[in-house]
Design an enzyme around this catalytic site. Structure first.
Site, PDB file in Angstrom:
ATOM      1  N   LYS A 142     -17.620  -1.512   5.811  1.00 44.99           N
ATOM      2  CA  LYS A 142     -17.994  -2.524   4.827  1.00 44.99           C
ATOM      3  C   LYS A 142     -19.506  -2.505   4.590  1.00 44.99           C
ATOM      4  O   LYS A 142     -19.973  -2.626   3.449  1.00 44.99           O
ATOM      5  CB  LYS A 142     -17.532  -3.907   5.308  1.00 44.99           C
ATOM      6  CG  LYS A 142     -17.606  -4.954   4.214  1.00 44.99           C
ATOM      7  CD  LYS A 142     -16.886  -6.242   4.617  1.00 44.99           C
ATOM      8  CE  LYS A 142     -16.894  -7.235   3.463  1.00 44.99           C
ATOM      9  NZ  LYS A 142     -16.192  -8.485   3.795  1.00 44.99           N
ATOM     10  N   MET A 170      23.718   9.740   2.963  1.00 43.93           N
ATOM     11  CA  MET A 170      23.617  11.055   3.584  1.00 43.93           C
ATOM     12  C   MET A 170      23.897  10.973   5.084  1.00 43.93           C
ATOM     13  O   MET A 170      24.557  11.839   5.654  1.00 43.93           O
ATOM     14  CB  MET A 170      22.225  11.667   3.323  1.00 43.93           C
ATOM     15  CG  MET A 170      22.097  13.116   3.757  1.00 43.93           C
ATOM     16  SD  MET A 170      23.297  14.208   2.959  1.00 43.93           S
ATOM     17  CE  MET A 170      22.333  14.812   1.576  1.00 43.93           C
ATOM     18  N   GLU A 174       0.828  -1.219   0.000  1.00 42.85           N
ATOM     19  CA  GLU A 174       0.000   0.000   0.000  1.00 42.85           C
ATOM     20  C   GLU A 174       0.858   1.264   0.000  1.00 42.85           C
ATOM     21  O   GLU A 174       0.444   2.293  -0.534  1.00 42.85           O
ATOM     22  CB  GLU A 174      -0.963   0.023   1.197  1.00 42.85           C
ATOM     23  CG  GLU A 174      -2.114  -0.960   1.090  1.00 42.85           C
ATOM     24  CD  GLU A 174      -1.765  -2.353   1.595  1.00 42.85           C
ATOM     25  OE1 GLU A 174      -0.584  -2.578   1.963  1.00 42.85           O
ATOM     26  OE2 GLU A 174      -2.660  -3.211   1.628  1.00 42.85           O
ATOM     27  N   PHE A 216     -11.448  -8.040  13.507  1.00 42.00           N
ATOM     28  CA  PHE A 216     -10.317  -8.450  12.686  1.00 42.00           C
ATOM     29  C   PHE A 216      -9.948  -7.333  11.701  1.00 42.00           C
ATOM     30  O   PHE A 216     -10.812  -6.792  11.022  1.00 42.00           O
ATOM     31  CB  PHE A 216     -10.664  -9.732  11.913  1.00 42.00           C
ATOM     32  CG  PHE A 216      -9.572 -10.161  10.978  1.00 42.00           C
ATOM     33  CD1 PHE A 216      -8.340 -10.569  11.470  1.00 42.00           C
ATOM     34  CD2 PHE A 216      -9.764 -10.134   9.610  1.00 42.00           C
ATOM     35  CE1 PHE A 216      -7.323 -10.950  10.615  1.00 42.00           C
ATOM     36  CE2 PHE A 216      -8.740 -10.511   8.736  1.00 42.00           C
ATOM     37  CZ  PHE A 216      -7.520 -10.928   9.244  1.00 42.00           C
ATOM     38  N   GLN A 217      -8.687  -6.999  11.636  1.00 41.06           N
ATOM     39  CA  GLN A 217      -8.162  -5.939  10.769  1.00 41.06           C
ATOM     40  C   GLN A 217      -8.825  -4.589  11.019  1.00 41.06           C
ATOM     41  O   GLN A 217      -9.045  -3.821  10.093  1.00 41.06           O
ATOM     42  CB  GLN A 217      -8.271  -6.330   9.288  1.00 41.06           C
ATOM     43  CG  GLN A 217      -7.312  -7.457   8.920  1.00 41.06           C
ATOM     44  CD  GLN A 217      -7.179  -7.678   7.431  1.00 41.06           C
ATOM     45  OE1 GLN A 217      -8.123  -7.451   6.676  1.00 41.06           O
ATOM     46  NE2 GLN A 217      -6.025  -8.131   6.989  1.00 41.06           N
TER      47      GLN A 217
END
Lengths: 180, 581
Positions: free
Chosen positions: B165, B491, B53, B115-116
């Site tokens: 959802k 760097m 993602e 969940f999630q």
């Protein structure tokens, strides 16, 4: 650092309190008090925030970046009416009650409940006066206390209202498309 | 349009109505209804399946940065959403119009550690311009309209919409008769003319005026106006990292980049100038160095569309809250029409420019900052790669360059000659390593007829290089990657060398054989170890019909100079390493 009193009008939407508080938290400042409630306009809430800030102007500008914030003023240096309410439950055996009653009268406080060994007192006034009363009454034994935090309003005609925002709500900003 | 739709269909239609054509994302449980619906709209709404993602977010950013249009990324709830956090923060820092759409667990289990489930609106509150949690399908039409309006107007920025959802699954008759109600959001585009006149008065009386051109020039499309204003007033122009491309570097009035790795003559000019006209830049600390010592002699005119940027870091004499293009148009209108009135300014500006060019001649020879006496014994100084790239890019034209974060990024800003807006795309404010490869994916989709070069270090490359697979799956051929591979987080190593007595703690970095890795992804991979091979490799990359990676194995301990140490004044520049090699 100096204590500042900020008054903010915000749209009454979920999460708006969290956004305002988050912006202050981001800089690690502690909020001394925060009072939120309905304003004169339906759908608009009014907040009074008391906080120790160095650069209030910058924080006020950043508060304006929040989409739901309508108006913010630092009223610290304005002529304002400030009020705070405190409820306190005192240890008040019968023998002590006459003294407590006398003090509440002096401070214009109200006795709102009397129990076997307790009294609940409602004190409203300027934050300094409320603090003064608490200092005086503390030796009797404060079992519980809740302060509302201060609410503030500028004196006289100068206002801090949401009207202008609600009226112009349909005239949202023009779109200026990018060229390249 | 009074037909019944699922919430997910409404989401697709809202995107199409707002001109969205491409989305970058990864499906998962809580966003599945949206994926189910988008199949029906696939002719109008292209979905690009990314490998992470974070990649989807940066790809959407790349698309937005290359075009100025809205970039859209998608993730599911929980880890899908949290993986979007970095690109969202990146878009916030660089004012990129980004819409992040995340699935959320069903509304009846919200807050119950389903969940999630993660509170992504809570997490992203400080790093979005605004965000929404939508629990009812009925709210989707106006939320999408409002979100896209907020993301793309005023000072652009990321907006996140978290949709439960059940809201995606619910069937409703959408109400597309939307009246935006945003009383607290009224970006101010038009400048206050009184302030503009005040600013012009300052400019006309200046002896050493300077223009700083920032990101706002590019975002507002003010390139022509900037050029016209600079030419009419003859004021030298500085371009910040994000202002690169807003003013052609071969223009006689262009003097280069300021700041931590800006040129000595540019920083000196800032310290000497008497009027500093910043248009669309935010006086980032990488530009100002220690802010209290910045431009001590200057009266500052600051044009920014975001009022909270004005006076934040630098004291401003004339603040102007406006869109950069409209502001510059007003400046052009308000300048005295006759040349006589500008004669004095022109004469001062010409002396001033001469002085700046003298400083430049003394300090800028670009190769000097390699700071090695014996470069001929060195197999591949990074500067040679940039010289060849700059030459190839500008002789062939039609390019976009996406850089990552670190030494290679500063070298790219310094050593490539930049001419056009949106050709230099980089993560500036957030400094997100791993930005470049996925961002280039978005750029390549936005600009299919241009060659998109990624320049990145071996550190940043290894953070997100899995999007090479996405690039192949999407049939994208116009991406070429140049890995400036020095085997260090360069760097940080440079800082350790200069300020921490060469204690290389956590900076030496191994990697795979990048050319072989590229081959494994069905790319062409080329390894370059000597200056003599550089031009041929770039040539081969151009001639190859497909994505190509070149692993430039450069000198390991080359440094970026000049440099202003952190929190020092920009007057205090380091020009070479105290450790002679």
């Amino acid at each position: 650092m100096k204590k500042h009193t900020i008054v903010a009008l915000v749209q009454d939407r979920p999460g708006v309190l969290s956004r305002v508080v988050g912006l202050i938290r981001r800089r690690g400042f502690n909020i001394e008090s925060l009072a939120v409630g309905h304003s004169e306009t339906p759908g608009v809430s009014r907040m009074t925030i008391v906080v120790e800030w160095e650069d209030v102007e910058q924080v006020v500008k950043q508060l304006y970046r929040l989409i739901e914030v309508l108006k913010v003023s630092d009223v610290t240096h304005d002529p304002i009416v400030e009020r705070e309410m405190a409820l306190m439950k005192l240890h008040a055996p019968p023998a002590k009650r006459p003294e407590i009653v006398a003090l509440t009268e002096v401070f214009d406080a109200k006795i709102v409940d009397v129990g076997a060994n307790t009294m609940v007192i409602e004190m409203t006034g300027s934050p300094a006066k409320v603090q003064n009363f608490i200092d005086v009454i503390r030796p009797y034994g404060i079992k519980e206390m809740m302060r509302t935090g201060r609410i503030a309003m500028v004196r006289g005609a100068r206002g801090h209202t949401a009207e202008e925002f609600v009226e112009s709500a349909n005239g949202h900003a023009e779109r200026v498309p990018a060229m390249n | 349009m009074s037909e019944k739709r699922t919430g997910a269909q409404v989401m697709c239609e809202a995107l199409i109505r707002n001109g969205v054509e491409v989305m970058f994302g990864i499906p998962g449980g809580a966003i599945m209804p949206f994926y189910h619906a988008m199949w029906e709209y696939r002719d109008k709404l292209r979905h690009v399946l990314c490998r992470h993602e974070q990649g989807a977010g940066h790809a959407a950013e790349g698309y937005a940065r290359a075009t100025g249009r809205l970039g859209v990324c998608i993730g599911t709830s929980g880890p899908g959403a949290t993986n979007l956090v970095t690109p969202i923060a990146d878009a916030m820092m660089d004012s990129v119009p980004l819409l992040a759409i995340t699935g959320q667990v069903a509304s009846h289990v919200l807050g119950k550690d389903a969940f999630q489930e993660t509170d992504i609106t809570g997490i992203t509150m400080p790093i979005t311009k605004h965000n929404y949690l939508v629990k009812r399908a009925e709210d989707l039409p106006y939320v999408f309209e409002e979100a896209i309006y907020i993301a793309t107007t005023g000072r652009p920025g990321p907006v996140l919409i978290d949709v439960t959802k059940d809201a995606q699954q619910a069937t409703i008759v959408p109400n597309w008769n939307i009246k935006l109600d945003l009383p607290g959001y009224k970006p101010n585009y038009r400048p206050n003319l009184k302030q503009v006149r005040e600013a012009i008065k300052l400019i006309l009386s200046a002896k050493k005026p300077l223009i700083i051109a920032g990101h706002g020039i590019i975002m507002s499309g003010a390139v022509e106006e900037l050029r016209a204003f600079a030419e009419r007033t003859r004021i030298p122009v500085i371009t910040t990292l994000h202002g690169i491309g807003s003013f052609p570097e071969d223009h006689p009035l262009s003097i280069g980049m300021p700041g931590m790795h800006g040129w000595v003559h540019v920083n000196r000019a800032i310290q000497e100038c008497d009027v500093l006209f910043n248009i669309g830049g935010r006086f980032d600390d990488r530009v100002t160095g220690k802010a209290s010592t910045f431009a001590p002699n200057a009266k500052v005119i600051h044009v920014d569309i975001d009022p909270s940027e004005i006076g934040k870091n630098v004291k401003v004499t004339v603040p102007i809250v406006a869109d950069a293009r409209l502001a510059l148009q007003a400046f052009l209108d308000e300048l005295p029409p006759d040349r006589e009135a500008l004669a004095e300014l022109h004469s001062h500006a010409s002396d001033w420019m001469e002085h700046i060019r003298e400083m430049q001649a003394k300090h800028q020879p670009k190769q000097q900052y390699i700071n090695r006496a014996n470069t001929e014994n060195m197999s591949l100084p990074p500067h040679d790669v940039y010289a060849a790239l700059s030459k190839a890019l500008n002789s062939r034209g039609n390019y976009r360059v996406v850089t990552d974060v670190g030494q290679h990024q500063m070298w790219a800003a310094q050593l490539i000659d930049w001419y056009r807006p949106r050709t230099h795309i980089t993560s500036g404010g957030a400094g997100t390593m791993g930005f470049a490869v996925p961002a280039a994916l978005g750029v390549a989709i936005a600009c299919p007829n241009e060659t998109v070069w990624v320049i990145c270090g071996d550190g940043g490359f290894q953070m997100t290089n899995q999007e090479m697979a996405t690039i192949v799956q999407e049939g994208i051929k116009n991406i070429k990657i140049a890995v400036i591979n020095n085997g260090y987080l360069g760097m940080v190593r440079q800082w350790q060398e200069l300020f921490e007595n060469k204690r290389y703690s956590g900076t030496p970095l191994s990697g795979p054989d990048f050319a072989k890795l590229a081959e494994a992804y069905y790319w062409k991979g080329i390894t370059v170890e000597h200056t003599s091979q550089v031009e041929a490799a770039i040539e081969e990359a151009y001639e190859t019909d497909g994505p190509v990676l070149i692993d430039f194995r450069v000198e390991r301990e080359a440094n970026v100079f000049p440099m202003v140490p952190q929190n020092k004044s920009i007057s205090e520049m380091i020009l070479e390493s105290p450790h002679k090699s």
